[in-house]
Enzyme design. Structure first.
Site, PDB file in Angstrom:
ATOM      1  N   CYS A   1     -27.268  -6.646 132.236  1.00 44.99           N
ATOM      2  CA  CYS A   1     -26.851  -7.989 131.816  1.00 44.99           C
ATOM      3  C   CYS A   1     -27.511  -8.444 130.527  1.00 44.99           C
ATOM      4  O   CYS A   1     -27.267  -9.550 130.068  1.00 44.99           O
ATOM      5  CB  CYS A   1     -27.094  -8.968 132.951  1.00 44.99           C
ATOM      6  SG  CYS A   1     -26.185  -8.454 134.425  1.00 44.99           S
TER       7      CYS A   1
ATOM      8  N   HIS B   1     -30.428 -17.686 130.493  1.00 43.30           N
ATOM      9  CA  HIS B   1     -29.756 -16.661 131.286  1.00 43.30           C
ATOM     10  C   HIS B   1     -29.157 -17.348 132.522  1.00 43.30           C
ATOM     11  O   HIS B   1     -27.996 -17.128 132.835  1.00 43.30           O
ATOM     12  CB  HIS B   1     -30.752 -15.562 131.665  1.00 43.30           C
ATOM     13  CG  HIS B   1     -30.127 -14.378 132.323  1.00 43.30           C
ATOM     14  ND1 HIS B   1     -29.088 -13.677 131.766  1.00 43.30           N
ATOM     15  CD2 HIS B   1     -30.385 -13.771 133.515  1.00 43.30           C
ATOM     16  CE1 HIS B   1     -28.734 -12.681 132.579  1.00 43.30           C
ATOM     17  NE2 HIS B   1     -29.500 -12.725 133.642  1.00 43.30           N
TER      18      HIS B   1
ATOM     19  N   GLU C   1     -37.124 -17.965 135.256  1.00 39.20           N
ATOM     20  CA  GLU C   1     -36.814 -18.228 133.848  1.00 39.20           C
ATOM     21  C   GLU C   1     -37.420 -19.561 133.410  1.00 39.20           C
ATOM     22  O   GLU C   1     -37.945 -19.682 132.293  1.00 39.20           O
ATOM     23  CB  GLU C   1     -35.301 -18.225 133.616  1.00 39.20           C
ATOM     24  CG  GLU C   1     -34.949 -18.398 132.136  1.00 39.20           C
ATOM     25  CD  GLU C   1     -33.471 -18.245 131.838  1.00 39.20           C
ATOM     26  OE1 GLU C   1     -32.663 -18.150 132.787  1.00 39.20           O
ATOM     27  OE2 GLU C   1     -33.121 -18.218 130.631  1.00 39.20           O
TER      28      GLU C   1
ATOM     29  N   LYS D   1     -23.236 -20.269 132.262  1.00 36.56           N
ATOM     30  CA  LYS D   1     -22.693 -19.459 133.366  1.00 36.56           C
ATOM     31  C   LYS D   1     -22.209 -20.357 134.504  1.00 36.56           C
ATOM     32  O   LYS D   1     -21.445 -19.913 135.359  1.00 36.56           O
ATOM     33  CB  LYS D   1     -23.745 -18.483 133.892  1.00 36.56           C
ATOM     34  CG  LYS D   1     -24.068 -17.348 132.914  1.00 36.56           C
ATOM     35  CD  LYS D   1     -24.998 -16.323 133.548  1.00 36.56           C
ATOM     36  CE  LYS D   1     -25.315 -15.180 132.590  1.00 36.56           C
ATOM     37  NZ  LYS D   1     -26.327 -15.540 131.558  1.00 36.56           N
TER      38      LYS D   1
ATOM     39  N   HIS E   1     -20.758 -15.121 135.313  1.00 40.46           N
ATOM     40  CA  HIS E   1     -21.694 -14.194 134.655  1.00 40.46           C
ATOM     41  C   HIS E   1     -20.926 -12.970 134.155  1.00 40.46           C
ATOM     42  O   HIS E   1     -20.439 -12.172 134.950  1.00 40.46           O
ATOM     43  CB  HIS E   1     -22.772 -13.792 135.666  1.00 40.46           C
ATOM     44  CG  HIS E   1     -23.909 -12.994 135.095  1.00 40.46           C
ATOM     45  ND1 HIS E   1     -23.930 -12.541 133.797  1.00 40.46           N
ATOM     46  CD2 HIS E   1     -25.068 -12.579 135.659  1.00 40.46           C
ATOM     47  CE1 HIS E   1     -25.047 -11.868 133.594  1.00 40.46           C
ATOM     48  NE2 HIS E   1     -25.760 -11.876 134.703  1.00 40.46           N
TER      49      HIS E   1
ATOM     50  N   PHE F   1     -30.821  -6.165 135.180  1.00 36.81           N
ATOM     51  CA  PHE F   1     -31.347  -5.271 136.214  1.00 36.81           C
ATOM     52  C   PHE F   1     -32.069  -4.112 135.527  1.00 36.81           C
ATOM     53  O   PHE F   1     -31.576  -3.554 134.534  1.00 36.81           O
ATOM     54  CB  PHE F   1     -30.209  -4.702 137.075  1.00 36.81           C
ATOM     55  CG  PHE F   1     -29.721  -5.617 138.187  1.00 36.81           C
ATOM     56  CD1 PHE F   1     -30.156  -6.921 138.308  1.00 36.81           C
ATOM     57  CD2 PHE F   1     -28.815  -5.131 139.129  1.00 36.81           C
ATOM     58  CE1 PHE F   1     -29.701  -7.738 139.339  1.00 36.81           C
ATOM     59  CE2 PHE F   1     -28.357  -5.944 140.164  1.00 36.81           C
ATOM     60  CZ  PHE F   1     -28.794  -7.242 140.270  1.00 36.81           C
TER      61      PHE F   1
END
Lengths: 81, 417
Positions: free
Chosen positions: B168, B308, B319, B341, B346, B405
């Site tokens: 991502c 994010h 975050e 998002k 996403h 990830f």
């Protein structure tokens, strides 16, 4: 199936499934030189014909297919024509 | 910022998203606080725990590609190519017939998976019908770099052409890496961006098994709720976005309109876990600090952070903590942070590029897109999340975060010129 029916169905596959230029399709048209079909496209073409006509086209026979007319003849022969 | 470094500017943008088939329609939906999330239609999700996603519902391949082209394209490549065409059109660059200039232009793509729909279909064919029915164009449709390769063929870009696959954070990396290529003089112009198209039975099932997806199936529009206490996972989106980056000299030399500048790029790794962020946020904070250092900016010069902000239980507090480490508590409390998002879902490997586009639009129009569905504060998420309504603001520098990830953390800084 008579040859003209094979030709009609085959040309329809070339246009609708493979996206070849309908205006350039004629029996003498060479797949790679006239119809802009590359090496991957030739394999796709043979597979599409196998599916459409329920026939098997072994690699050694496939190698001799250069033009639309030759493809029609091969399929027609395989269907017992 | 090194004084002698080549500056990198943005001269074109493109996007196809669940909110619109171009940049401006996407942007007006974002400012209106609209959600792109709905019931999944791309496959039968009735047996799945998650039955919602942000699809590009009205995608019409035939509008952009003829039958012959479409046979060789996975959906993710279609998204990237259309976004790239839009960006190149806005930038006004065309390298067909100019081989010298073409060799100084390239592509940097980011994607998480590549052609996953095609991969699944080919495996079904192999399993159901055997090896002789597998397509000769299967591998070229599947491999992640192919969208970059096809764009290079279509647009005659013969310089550096490559692909980043960092889940991502992939397309944020792609933009940063493209900027670096221009900075060191290896190219004058790069099309940089990313795409993803993984709203399919396998990806939805696997992410759901990892407990990463929202299962808020009865309320699709409310399902992506970053930083809200009732968030329960991310909502998958799909789409693509692209920028045209150029050296400042190149853009000025051809009289291009300059939209923004890429001033900072930082990355780090958590070195912690395959899917979870390192608790406390130190890993992500290092990427933000590196981007600030690269840009030569102080934390209080960042006017907005496009987070994010996935809406997962793990990401959002981590975050938020990372932002406080990187900016300092006092500055972080005064810095607006939003997660778009909440509206787009996403886009995985496409998210970084889309959010770079959104960040540039915030700079252009001096307005911050909101975090929608923000209703119940979470004590662990205590920043200003621009809740529910777009906000006018004075914006000179924007930071955008993307985490993947594997523990990848990427921060970009975009600035007004």
């Amino acid at each position: 199936m008579d040859r003209s029916e094979v030709a009609e169905r085959l040309e329809s596959v070339l246009v609708t499934e493979l996206g070849l230029d309908e205006d350039k399709i004629q029996e003498e048209a060479h797949f790679e030189e006239d119809l802009d079909v590359d090496s991957l496209g030739v394999v796709e073409l043979l597979m599409a014909l196998e599916d459409e006509f329920d026939v098997k086209i072994p690699d050694e026979e496939a190698e001799s297919i250069m033009t639309v007319g030759q493809a029609i003849d091969l399929v027609h022969k395989k269907l017992g024509g | 910022m090194a004084a002698d470094r080549r500056r990198v500017v943005v001269t074109g943008m493109g996007a196809v998203t669940p909110l619109g088939l171009d940049v401006e329609s996407t942007w007006s939906s974002l400012l209106g606080g609209e959600s792109g999330v709905a019931k999944i239609t791309l496959f039968d999700a009735s047996d799945h725990k998650t039955k919602i996603a942000a699809e590009i519902a009205d995608w019409d391949t035939g509008r952009y590609f003829d039958v012959k082209e479409a046979r060789r394209l996975d959906r993710f490549s279609e998204f990237f190519l259309v976004a790239a065409r839009q960006a190149m059109e806005q930038a006004g660059i065309d390298y067909t017939g100019d081989e010298e200039a073409a060799a100084r232009a390239g592509v940097m793509l980011g994607t998480g998976f590549g052609g996953m729909r095609s991969f699944l279909d080919e495996i079904y064919t192999l399993s159901d019908r055997g090896p002789d029915r597998v397509s000769p164009t299967g591998v070229p449709r599947i491999i992640p770099n192919m969208a970059a390769g096809i764009l290079s063929i279509e647009a005659n870009l013969t310089g550096p052409v490559s692909c980043v696959v960092t889940a991502c954070s992939a397309s944020a990396n792609a933009i940063g890496d493209a900027a670096e290529i221009i900075r060191r003089g290896a190219a004058d112009a790069m099309v940089a961006g990313g795409a993803e198209a993984t709203i399919n039975e396998y990806a939805i099932a696997s992410f759901a098994q990892a407990r990463a997806l929202s299962t808020n199936n009865h309320d699709p529009r409310g399902a992506s709720r970053p930083f809200d206490a009732e968030r329960d996972g991310f909502v998958m989106g799909e789409g693509g976005a692209a920028l045209v980056l150029e050296s400042l000299e190149h853009a000025e030399g051809r009289g291009a309109e300059i939209i923004a500048e890429i001033t900072g790029y930082g990355m780090s790794a958590d070195a912690y876990h395959i899917t979870l962020p390192r608790p406390g946020g130190a890993g992500a904070a290092r990427a933000m600090t590196a981007a600030l250092s690269d840009a030569g900016l102080e934390p209080d010069q960042i006017d907005y952070i496009n987070a994010h902000g996935t809406s997962t239980p793990a990401n959002d507090p981590t975050e938020s903590a990372a932002i406080k480490i990187a900016l300092g508590e006092a500055v972080a409390a005064e810095t607006p942070v939003s997660s778009t998002k909440s509206m787009t879902g996403h886009l995985l490997g496409g998210a970084g590029a889309l959010e770079a586009v959104i960040s540039i639009l915030a700079l252009r129009d001096q307005v911050l897109p909101p975090t929608i569905n923000y209703e119940v504060p979470d004590p662990e998420c205590d920043l200003d999340y621009v809740p529910n309504e777009a906000r006018q603001a004075s914006v000179s520098h924007v930071m955008t975060n993307s985490f993947g990830f594997g523990g990848h953390n990427v921060s970009l800084i975009l600035s007004r010129t």
